[in-house]
Design an enzyme around this catalytic site. Sequence first.
Site, short mmCIF file in Angstrom:
data_model
loop_
_atom_site.label_atom_id
_atom_site.label_comp_id
_atom_site.label_asym_id
_atom_site.label_seq_id
_atom_site.Cartn_x
_atom_site.Cartn_y
_atom_site.Cartn_z
N LEU A 87 49.35 0.01 -19.99
CA LEU A 87 49.02 0.29 -21.38
C LEU A 87 47.55 0.06 -21.71
CD1 LEU A 87 52.25 -1.17 -23.01
CD2 LEU A 87 51.75 1.20 -22.35
N CYS A 88 46.71 -0.13 -20.70
CA CYS A 88 45.27 -0.30 -20.93
C CYS A 88 44.62 1.06 -21.16
CB CYS A 88 44.60 -0.96 -19.72
SG CYS A 88 44.74 -2.73 -19.72
N HIS A 89 43.66 1.06 -22.07
CA HIS A 89 42.89 2.28 -22.32
C HIS A 89 41.83 2.45 -21.23
CE1 HIS A 89 44.47 1.31 -26.32
NE2 HIS A 89 44.33 2.60 -26.59
N GLU A 126 39.90 -5.97 -17.98
CA GLU A 126 38.99 -5.49 -16.93
C GLU A 126 38.33 -6.66 -16.21
OE1 GLU A 126 39.95 -2.09 -19.43
OE2 GLU A 126 39.42 -4.17 -19.90
N ASP A 140 42.34 -10.62 1.93
CA ASP A 140 42.61 -9.54 2.88
C ASP A 140 41.67 -9.61 4.09
OD1 ASP A 140 43.74 -7.03 3.85
OD2 ASP A 140 41.80 -6.17 3.26
#
Length: 170
Positions: A87-89, A126, A140
């Site tokens: 739901l992030c813009h 973000e 990783d």
Amino acid sequence: MDTKEHKDGTNDNGGLTHFDATGQAHMVDVGAKDETHRVAVATGTIRMKPETLAIIQSGTAKKGDVLGIARIAAIMGAKKTSDLIPLCHPLALTKVSVEFVINDQNSSISCTACVETHGKTGVEIEALTAIQVGLLTIYDMCKAVDRGMVIHDVRLLEKRGGKSGKWVSE
């Protein structure tokens, strides 16, 4: 049916803004908001074995410059947040800076990200995504020698801009 968003993150029904009046998830309408300079700063840490930290510091990791690659990954993570969080813009970010601090005593690396834009919605997610992606990249790149690394204390430190103004973590 859309509901009005309030300063405290709730809507007219007292619920979270990512849910409409019937409880269905939706993307918040930011169309009527003013564009302002928005900034968010987040942090997080990855703890590891001292031997793993020594490999990172010496630059001898088999996959290359761990912190250099993690910095690029963090920046990319911030830029791709709307692809990852439903739901992030999508935002036009104007700046993403990422810093790593090595703590020999705790055998850990802390990451801090500062994300900026001029827009109608904030950049907190973000900044938090940048931290997670940066620290996951360290994991990783070093998992072959240390699968027990722990990512912890990921949190927002500060946000500025928008109707609610400035917020700083205690």
